[in-house]
Design an enzyme around this catalytic site. Structure first.
Site, short mmCIF file in Angstrom:
data_model
loop_
_atom_site.label_atom_id
_atom_site.label_comp_id
_atom_site.label_asym_id
_atom_site.label_seq_id
_atom_site.Cartn_x
_atom_site.Cartn_y
_atom_site.Cartn_z
N ALA A 48 0.88 -1.18 0.00
CA ALA A 48 0.00 0.00 0.00
C ALA A 48 0.91 1.23 0.00
O ALA A 48 2.10 1.13 0.29
CB ALA A 48 -0.87 -0.01 1.25
N GLU B 107 4.56 -5.48 6.88
CA GLU B 107 3.74 -4.52 7.63
C GLU B 107 4.16 -4.44 9.10
O GLU B 107 4.15 -3.37 9.70
CB GLU B 107 2.27 -4.88 7.55
CG GLU B 107 1.62 -4.65 6.20
CD GLU B 107 1.77 -5.85 5.26
OE1 GLU B 107 2.66 -6.69 5.45
OE2 GLU B 107 0.98 -5.91 4.30
N GLY C 116 0.71 -5.12 0.70
CA GLY C 116 -0.50 -5.15 -0.13
C GLY C 116 -0.25 -5.72 -1.51
O GLY C 116 -1.17 -6.21 -2.15
N GLU D 208 -0.69 -9.30 -1.04
CA GLU D 208 -2.11 -9.54 -0.78
C GLU D 208 -2.92 -9.48 -2.07
O GLU D 208 -3.84 -10.27 -2.27
CB GLU D 208 -2.64 -8.54 0.25
CG GLU D 208 -2.03 -8.78 1.63
CD GLU D 208 -2.44 -7.72 2.62
OE1 GLU D 208 -2.09 -6.54 2.42
OE2 GLU D 208 -3.12 -8.08 3.60
#
Ligand code: T1G
Length: 694
Positions: free
Chosen positions: A63, A127, A104, A107
């Protein structure tokens, strides 16, 4: 408007390529067009399969951290919306992974049906290093591929996993040596018409889990968390993948993520993420400055520091010529290096072949002439100016033109050393921290004549050998040690005035330091500080008294604490309490009960105050550089972000008020607020909490 998303066709396979330099972070301006392109591919009957690939140096690396705690983070479509769309995709989807599919990015790839990666690719969920946990389904999907115990290791460590290992774990479906696009398209084509099995729907790897093994792994995560919330919540989220259905686990993951992203610890760790990158941006050393090539490094001194420094370069793939005064000292140094590698082999973190290769990269010598082939020579000899100058005098005669001459001094004046040579532009300080082959911090000490390309070389070398560089100016102790000395005197005075070593150490460990100053002193050896104080004509009555009794710490079985045979566990010693009381009495000090708050203020605030003075003098370029020094060289808890970030969280105004209080009570210089500190307080401002952390 740049094209962040391009769509091509190879027959019935649609290839969606993302292009959001520099690392394809999943910013909102990328999410929106990707969502549209996926829906279009979903609804286009001519498309039978989809490949998601990335341009540039890496697949989606996560992200966009700069969006957190800003409206953009919540702007739809979210990353979770993209993952849900892929989860329900009616056609085979393949993530084509190169570079680092992190956070992300992984993911997103886990929401595809399949993953194809090049051999050099890495996957990971870092993260936790930002004080977070995967917030787009990673904690619910990964266990469905690797099993919960392996998933917990990946989520709670945040460490990368190479493509081959990821394939063995079931995360990657194919690793290719060839062209990634070709392999991914062929893989996708091969899946057309086959049954679709989204990761979210798989359950074989989370059924009949060995809960005892998972509980043990979770307990280990909690033990190593040392006050950080994220690792513990990572374990909770992965456990939910076992005990809850997918949607419930996803919902709980989101709640845990929100708790963490709004917390101070994550803001502190994201501050450090950007601060570390900022620290490598040095005035006058732009990208146009070319680093000098360094193919071989010379290290003078094979003692604790020299040996550790030599290992750092060899571990980074740079051969070392290791010089000592005589064969006996050289052999002793080489034996220590070999023992260190043996320990790594016995721990399973290194193969015997790797150990042998590394040992072969050392070229031992007692002849200065052998340094002539080195592109950089660093001395780690006795910390005394005369000795340093003598070494640099010899280097003048043997070092080739253009070779960089570096000193590992911890305190001494690099300008004075440089001025003693005819090539001051080639001279720089490279201050490693003991043990040099372990500690990340490298203070690059910029002399007033140090050439820009020498700094560029030092910065590039730091990166190559896995160090975290901070460029600092010349003063006694540069940044870290200068600030440390502002605190050390207070530790001793607090003992004298009424505290005891265990109380002070507990205040430190409760704050998040790995150890308190007295346990640390016993570990390092009290005789080192004692020798330094004598050289500087300084005293520390209690520590000096202990040393006069031969109580040097763990190495003598007793120091501030006592250590039972074979144990490193510090035990309080009534003899020490007696010595403290006698020393206080002899000094006419009336001891009193001292609160933990007083200990925190009197050991932390002088550190922050000295940091402000360092900024005023330009010895550090940024407040965040000081945070990088302290979190990478001195164990400052990363969940507190470093001394200057911590000052912002306490409030600079409060710190100035408390410094004024202690200055009034003690008259000590360490408590006199620096002008910069007072200026920030009066403006109700802050140091420089990075704007990027939101
Ligand atoms: N967001 C925003 N900026 C980023 C970024 C990111 N994720 N990663 C890097 N940058 C910037 C960085 O600040 C620098 O900027 C430039 O890109 C180059 O970075 C929902 C919530 C990918 C291995 O933690 O590990 O996904 O200084 O110098 O050495 O579950 O960047 O040039 O202005 O580091 O080649 C999880 C973080 C996010 C990965 C590349 N992902 N990045 O290393 O380049 S949270 C991460 C890295 C998340 C989801 C959760 C490395 C890299 P500038 P760089 P590099």
């Amino acid at each position: 408007m740049p094209d962040y998303v391009k769509v091509m066709r190879d027959g019935e396979v649609a290839i969606i390529t993302l292009d959001n330099p520099p690392v394809n972070a999943m910013s909102h301006h990328l999410r929106e067009p990707l969502f549209a392109a996926l829906k279009q591919a979903r609804d286009d009957d001519a498309v039978k399969a989809v490949v998601i690939a990335c341009a540039g140096r890496t697949f989606v690396s996560g992200a966009d951290i700069t969006e957190f705690n800003t409206p953009k983070a919540l702007a739809e479509p979210s990353l979770r919306d993209l993952c849900a769309l892929l989860d329900a995709f009616p056609k085979p989807t393949v993530a084509a992974i190169h570079g680092t599919a992190f956070g992300g990015g992984l993911e997103l790839a886990l929401s595809c049906h399949y993953r194809v990666a090049v051999k050099s690719a890495q996957i990971g969920l870092p993260e936790v290093k930002l004080g977070l946990l995967p917030g787009a389904g990673g904690t619910a999907r990964l266990p469905r591929l690797t099993g919960p115990v392996e998933a917990l290791k990946i989520v709670s460590s945040g460490n990368p996993v190479a493509a081959d290992k990821a394939a063995k774990l079931g995360i990657v479906d194919e690793v290719t040596d060839g062209d990634l696009a070709e392999a991914a398209i062929a893989f996708a084509r091969g899946k057309i018409g086959t049954p679709l099995a989204p990761v979210s729907g798989r359950s074989d790897r989370i059924a009949d889990v060995d809960m005892a093994a998972f509980d043990a792994a979770s307990a280990e995560v909690a033990r190593k968390a040392r006050g950080l919330d994220a690792p513990v919540k990572c374990a909770e989220a992965v456990r939910n993948a076992i005990t809850m259905d997918f949607d419930a686990a996803l919902k709980r993951e989101r709640e845990l993520f929100i708790e963490l992203v709004q917390g101070t610890q994550s803001k502190a760790q994201r501050h450090l993420f950007f601060a570390q990158r900022e620290a490598a941006k040095v005035e006058g050393v732009g990208k146009e400055i070319e680093a000098r090539p360094v193919k071989r490094v010379g290290v003078i001194g094979a003692g604790t520091m020299g040996g550790g420094i030599a290992m750092s370069f060899v571990n980074g793939g740079i051969p070392v010529t290791l010089l000592e005064m005589n064969r006996e000292a050289l052999d002793r140094g080489l034996a220590t290096i070999a023992k260190n590698y043996e320990i790594s082999v016995s721990r399973g973190s290194m193969t015997t072949e790797a150990k042998d290769q590394r040992l072969a990269a050392f070229k031992p010598t007692t002849d200065y002439a052998d340094l002539a082939e080195c592109d950089l020579i660093i001395e780690a000899v006795y910390e005394e100016m005369g000795v340093k100058k003598e070494v640099f005098g010899k280097l003048e005669t043997v070092a080739k033109p253009g070779a960089i001459l570096a000193t590992n001094t911890s305190y001494l004046d690099v300008n004075e050393i440089a001025a003693s040579t005819a090539r001051p532009r080639d001279v720089v300080g490279l201050h490693f921290f003991s043990p040099a082959n372990v500690m990340k911090l490298l203070e690059i000490v910029r002399g007033n004549r140090t050439a820009p390309d020498v700094l560029a070389t030092a910065l590039a070398l730091a990166r190559k050998i896995g160090k975290v560089p901070v460029v600092v100016g010349v003063c006694h102790g540069f940044v870290g040690n200068r600030m440390l000395s502002s605190r050390s005197a207070e530790n001793e005075d607090l003992l004298m005035e009424g505290a005891d070593p265990a109380q002070i150490d507990k205040v430190f460990t409760d704050f998040g330091w790995p150890m308190g100053p007295f346990a640390m002193g016993d570990l390092a050896g009290l005789d080192i500080g004692w020798r330094n104080r004598k050289a500087l004509g300084k005293t520390a009555p209690i520590a000096d008294a202990l040393c006069e009794q031969g109580r040097f710490g763990q190495k003598t079985g007793k120091g501030f604490y006592i250590y039972e045979e074979g144990s490193r566990a510090p035990k309080t010693d009534p003899e020490v309490s007696k010595l403290i009381e006698e020393t206080a009495r002899a000094k006419g000090v009336n001891r009193r009960a001292i609160s933990d708050e007083e200990i925190t203020e009197r050991t932390l605030y002088p550190l922050i105050n000295e940091g402000a003075r360092i900024l005023e003098e330009g010895i550090a370029a940024r407040a965040s550089d000081i945070d990088i020094v302290w979190t990478n060289g001195y164990g400052f808890p990363i969940g507190k972000g470093g001394p200057m970030f911590y000052a912002d969280t306490v409030g600079v105004k409060t710190i100035v008020e408390r410094l004024d209080h202690w200055h009034g009570k003690t008259g000590k210089e360490v408590y006199k607020p620096a002008a910069l500190l007072r200026k920030i307080a009066e403006a109700d401002g802050s140091f420089s909490a990075s704007k990027k952390t939101g």
